[in-house]
Design a protein around this motif. Sequence first.
Motif, PDB file in Angstrom:
ATOM      1  N   PHE A 139       0.831  -1.212   0.000  1.00 56.99           N
ATOM      2  CA  PHE A 139       0.000   0.000   0.000  1.00 56.99           C
ATOM      3  C   PHE A 139       0.862   1.257   0.000  1.00 56.99           C
ATOM      4  O   PHE A 139       0.610   2.205  -0.742  1.00 56.99           O
ATOM      5  CB  PHE A 139      -0.921  -0.030   1.232  1.00 56.99           C
ATOM      6  CG  PHE A 139      -1.802   1.171   1.369  1.00 56.99           C
ATOM      7  CD1 PHE A 139      -2.984   1.283   0.658  1.00 56.99           C
ATOM      8  CD2 PHE A 139      -1.452   2.202   2.232  1.00 56.99           C
ATOM      9  CE1 PHE A 139      -3.797   2.388   0.789  1.00 56.99           C
ATOM     10  CE2 PHE A 139      -2.265   3.315   2.373  1.00 56.99           C
ATOM     11  CZ  PHE A 139      -3.438   3.408   1.651  1.00 56.99           C
ATOM     12  N   LYS A 140       1.901   1.263   0.839  1.00 61.16           N
ATOM     13  CA  LYS A 140       2.804   2.416   0.937  1.00 61.16           C
ATOM     14  C   LYS A 140       3.425   2.738  -0.423  1.00 61.16           C
ATOM     15  O   LYS A 140       3.454   3.902  -0.844  1.00 61.16           O
ATOM     16  CB  LYS A 140       3.900   2.125   1.962  1.00 61.16           C
ATOM     17  CG  LYS A 140       5.008   3.155   1.999  1.00 61.16           C
ATOM     18  CD  LYS A 140       6.127   2.721   2.916  1.00 61.16           C
ATOM     19  CE  LYS A 140       6.939   1.624   2.280  1.00 61.16           C
ATOM     20  NZ  LYS A 140       8.155   1.285   3.051  1.00 61.16           N
ATOM     21  N   TYR A 141       3.912   1.706  -1.120  1.00 57.05           N
ATOM     22  CA  TYR A 141       4.543   1.942  -2.417  1.00 57.05           C
ATOM     23  C   TYR A 141       3.531   2.377  -3.467  1.00 57.05           C
ATOM     24  O   TYR A 141       3.843   3.218  -4.323  1.00 57.05           O
ATOM     25  CB  TYR A 141       5.320   0.716  -2.873  1.00 57.05           C
ATOM     26  CG  TYR A 141       6.599   0.530  -2.081  1.00 57.05           C
ATOM     27  CD1 TYR A 141       7.592   1.500  -2.098  1.00 57.05           C
ATOM     28  CD2 TYR A 141       6.811  -0.604  -1.309  1.00 57.05           C
ATOM     29  CE1 TYR A 141       8.755   1.352  -1.375  1.00 57.05           C
ATOM     30  CE2 TYR A 141       7.972  -0.771  -0.586  1.00 57.05           C
ATOM     31  CZ  TYR A 141       8.943   0.215  -0.618  1.00 57.05           C
ATOM     32  OH  TYR A 141      10.101   0.061   0.100  1.00 57.05           O
ATOM     33  N   LEU A 142       2.330   1.846  -3.415  1.00 63.87           N
ATOM     34  CA  LEU A 142       1.282   2.308  -4.335  1.00 63.87           C
ATOM     35  C   LEU A 142       0.925   3.762  -4.061  1.00 63.87           C
ATOM     36  O   LEU A 142       0.677   4.540  -4.977  1.00 63.87           O
ATOM     37  CB  LEU A 142       0.034   1.425  -4.211  1.00 63.87           C
ATOM     38  CG  LEU A 142       0.154   0.033  -4.808  1.00 63.87           C
ATOM     39  CD1 LEU A 142      -1.060  -0.805  -4.428  1.00 63.87           C
ATOM     40  CD2 LEU A 142       0.305   0.105  -6.315  1.00 63.87           C
ATOM     41  N   TRP A 143       0.881   4.126  -2.804  1.00 59.97           N
ATOM     42  CA  TRP A 143       0.536   5.493  -2.391  1.00 59.97           C
ATOM     43  C   TRP A 143       1.529   6.496  -2.963  1.00 59.97           C
ATOM     44  O   TRP A 143       1.152   7.532  -3.489  1.00 59.97           O
ATOM     45  CB  TRP A 143       0.534   5.557  -0.869  1.00 59.97           C
ATOM     46  CG  TRP A 143       0.155   6.867  -0.267  1.00 59.97           C
ATOM     47  CD1 TRP A 143       0.922   7.998  -0.194  1.00 59.97           C
ATOM     48  CD2 TRP A 143      -1.084   7.197   0.367  1.00 59.97           C
ATOM     49  NE1 TRP A 143       0.249   8.996   0.459  1.00 59.97           N
ATOM     50  CE2 TRP A 143      -0.991   8.519   0.814  1.00 59.97           C
ATOM     51  CE3 TRP A 143      -2.254   6.486   0.619  1.00 59.97           C
ATOM     52  CZ2 TRP A 143      -2.026   9.151   1.492  1.00 59.97           C
ATOM     53  CZ3 TRP A 143      -3.267   7.116   1.295  1.00 59.97           C
ATOM     54  CH2 TRP A 143      -3.152   8.441   1.722  1.00 59.97           C
TER      55      TRP A 143
END
Length: 74
Positions: free
Chosen positions: A43-47
Amino acid sequence: MIDNVNKPPHYNKASIECIDAMSAMAEGANLTAHQAYCWQNSFKYLWRFPYKNGVEDLKKAQWYLDRLIKDLEE
């Protein structure tokens, strides 16, 4: 002044901190610690991908998703 330690701009868009969104999404999730880690890292990298490292961050998100899927399927 940009504060890359306490409020990095690539994790704070539209007045929402990525870490706060991650905290909210984890409430009630029935996952092991490792599964939650993989999920939230993805999620962090997608964000942040459009604001920081582009395709590299998408590949990192995919790597964590693949780990999560493998763990869930075992």
